[in-house]
Design an enzyme around this catalytic site. Structure first.
Site, PDB file in Angstrom:
ATOM      1  N   GLU A 249      25.624  38.791  70.936  1.00 55.65           N
ATOM      2  CA  GLU A 249      26.029  40.093  70.407  1.00 55.65           C
ATOM      3  C   GLU A 249      27.530  40.305  70.551  1.00 55.65           C
ATOM      4  O   GLU A 249      28.192  39.699  71.401  1.00 55.65           O
ATOM      5  CB  GLU A 249      25.252  41.215  71.082  1.00 55.65           C
ATOM      6  CG  GLU A 249      25.592  41.461  72.546  1.00 55.65           C
ATOM      7  CD  GLU A 249      24.985  42.772  73.031  1.00 55.65           C
ATOM      8  OE1 GLU A 249      25.279  43.808  72.401  1.00 55.65           O
ATOM      9  OE2 GLU A 249      24.227  42.749  74.012  1.00 55.65           O
TER      10      GLU A 249
ATOM     11  N   SER B 156      24.119  50.658  75.368  1.00 61.48           N
ATOM     12  CA  SER B 156      25.100  50.669  74.282  1.00 61.48           C
ATOM     13  C   SER B 156      26.180  51.722  74.572  1.00 61.48           C
ATOM     14  O   SER B 156      26.840  51.654  75.594  1.00 61.48           O
ATOM     15  CB  SER B 156      24.382  50.903  72.954  1.00 61.48           C
ATOM     16  OG  SER B 156      25.209  50.635  71.863  1.00 61.48           O
TER      17      SER B 156
END
Length: 303
Positions: free
Chosen positions: A247, A153
């Site tokens: 995502e 991330s």
């Protein structure tokens, strides 16, 4: 790989809980929630590794040494791991546990910087801390080809930033760089940010806009030092990108892999169908175990 029942159930519950984050009060509550969840992982890393700390200029870094590790500490293989959390959140016990498993699998020493967070410390504080951790390993005599970079991330975005800083400083490159669901493009140019707005079980685009305002604090999002996906990938080491098909950040991994290949970099790319963001850290998912095994294979291949 077919999506597991556990993954489908997790996505269902995540969507029920998904809320836009758009003010500091919500960030404070989110930090408290992360701390409560992170407490469940206290002590897990100690089952696999001895943990100590080293001091950086503005923070500390955990050093994880597998319990049965007997190699030379300087010449040993090292994994330098930059944790995720939207540049604003931390889960130290969770990440220690994850890194301990990887280090135990590979017989390597792990280094996990507790870099400074926004909004208290916006760009470039996190980059400075993570770059210092790499320089410190080099200065201590750890060969660059024995260092693998890893980030998830926001940590994936930091991996891209540190590769750019390493090249700019004419330091030797690490053996490889692995990025899970990486950030790294604050211009928010990826199509997946819009295509997956209603498909991502974890995030909303409005939350990304809020985190961007906290991290950038007035810096230009189109500056490659701020959005390292926009930098040249020339001279980078072998890279491994992973993301979920659904995502918001999918296209950072896709575009990153494309840019790396165009620059002559060896690249592996895995797009996992239907998973949530950063599913590797969710240890009860069968897909997480498979993904972490693939990670270890990639790192070992390039050492």
């Amino acid at each position: 790989m077919k999506q597991s029942i556990r993954s489908r159930l997790l996505n269902f519950f995540l969507k029920l809980l998904r809320r836009p984050i758009w003010n500091l009060g919500q960030l404070k509550a989110l930090r408290a929630r992360f701390a409560k969840l992170d407490a469940r992982a206290i002590g897990k890393a100690d089952l696999l590794c001895r943990i100590s700390q080293i001091d950086l200029s503005h923070c500390q870094a955990d050093v994880l040494q597998p319990l049965e590790f007997s190699d030379d500490l300087i010449g040993a293989k090292h994994i330098l791991f930059f944790h995720g959390g939207a540049y604003c959140l931390r889960s130290p016990n969770t990440y220690r546990a994850m890194l301990a498993g990887i280090c135990s699998n590979l017989g390597a020493i792990g280094v996990l910087p507790d870099y400074r967070l926004a909004p208290e410390h916006p760009h470039p504080a996190a980059i400075d801390d993570c770059f210092e951790s790499y320089k410190l390993l080099i200065e201590k005599g750890v060969p660059a080809h024995q260092i693998a970079l890893l980030g998830d991330s926001a940590g994936g975005g930091l991996v891209l930033s540190i590769l750019d800083k390493i090249r700019g400083a004419a330091l030797p490159m690490p053996s490889s760089a692995s990025l899970f669901s990486p950030a790294g493009d604050w211009t928010l140019s990826g199509k997946s940010l819009f295509e997956n707005e209603d498909r991502d079980p974890m995030f909303r685009l409005s939350s990304f806009l809020f985190f961007r305002s906290l991290y950038l604090a007035g810096y230009d999002a189109s500056d490659p030092e701020v959005s390292p996906l926009l930098a040249s990938f020339d001279g980078y080491p072998p890279m491994y990108f992973t993301a979920s098909s659904t995502e918001l950040l999918r296209d950072v991994a896709v575009v990153g892999a494309e840019k790396a290949r165009a620059a002559g970099v060896s690249v592996d790319l895995d797009i996992w169908p239907g998973q949530c963001h950063d599913m590797q850290i969710i240890s009860f998912l069968p897909e997480s175990k498979i993904a972490l095994n693939k990670l270890c294979e990639f790192i070992a291949k390039h050492w």
